[in-house]
Write an enzyme that holds these catalytic residues in place. Structure first.
Site, PDB file in Angstrom:
ATOM      1  N   CYS A 116       1.095   7.689  32.210  1.00 45.88           N
ATOM      2  CA  CYS A 116       0.115   6.712  32.675  1.00 45.88           C
ATOM      3  C   CYS A 116       0.807   5.504  33.305  1.00 45.88           C
ATOM      4  O   CYS A 116       1.430   5.614  34.349  1.00 45.88           O
ATOM      5  CB  CYS A 116      -0.804   6.336  31.515  1.00 45.88           C
ATOM      6  N   HIS A 117       0.731   4.329  32.669  1.00 47.46           N
ATOM      7  CA  HIS A 117       1.407   3.131  33.169  1.00 47.46           C
ATOM      8  C   HIS A 117       2.833   3.025  32.635  1.00 47.46           C
ATOM      9  O   HIS A 117       3.579   2.136  33.046  1.00 47.46           O
ATOM     10  CB  HIS A 117       0.623   1.873  32.764  1.00 47.46           C
TER      11      HIS A 117
END
Length: 191
Positions: A116-117
């Site tokens: 994800c991030h």
């Protein structure tokens, strides 16, 4: 507590680097998969206080920290996991010790998994140039600007670096993460 179902990672020590704002499912499911494969998993954070998980933008559970970033070194671990959440990697990437910790896994050729991030930390550690990766779409430009080849796939593995886009990709991410962590050091990954 996750039931051990395999010895695939028996004897392996895995660091999971996270802080407040970690996407809870991206912390829990990889840790569960690692524990089920027999690994010893340590939650490493900036401070010793419990960290706050989130479910996107809502508070989730808190998690006990095993070690602080100033108590550990990459030499002590066989692999590293970087869960996402917007606030988690953003706070970690401005901490010099956290960035050095991530960079040292690459210098030692040890496998790393980021979802994800989480790849924001890879950008800050300057370890993505020439690598094929994926991430949450808003991190794409940062990765490309850092020299990575960004692709829109549920799970991408580039010589010991495993990346995925979002929580929907967790089953594929966890399978590939365990596989790469079992394989160990990747000579071509060393910086």
């Amino acid at each position: 507590m996750t039931k051990k179902i395999s010895d695939k990672l028996s004897g392996k020590r895995i660091a999971v680097l996270a802080t407040d704002g970690v996407e809870q499912v991206e912390l829990e499911q990889p840790c569960d998969a690692l524990n089920a494969a027999g690994a010893e998993v340590h939650l490493v954070s900036l401070e010793s206080d419990p960290i706050q998980g989130v479910h996107h933008d809502q508070k989730g559970d808190t998690f006990e920290v095993d070690k602080t970033i100033d108590e550990v070194s990459a030499e002590e671990y066989d692999a590293l996991v970087l869960p996402g959440g917007v606030f988690n990697p953003d706070a970690l990437r401005v901490n010099e010790c956290a960035v050095d910790f991530v960079r040292d896994f690459f210098k030692q050729g040890k496998p790393v998994a980021a979802i994800c991030h989480g790849p924001w930390l890879l950008v800050e550690a300057d370890v993505v140039e020439g690598r094929k990766v994926t991430s949450w779409p808003s991190v794409k430009t940062d990765l490309v600007n850092a020299g990575a080849e960004w692709v829109d796939k549920q799970c991408v593995c580039d010589n010991g670096l495993v990346t995925s886009r979002n929580p929907n990709d967790l089953p594929a991410f966890c399978r590939k993460m365990v596989e790469e962590f079992a394989e160990g050091v990747h000579e071509e990954q060393t910086a």
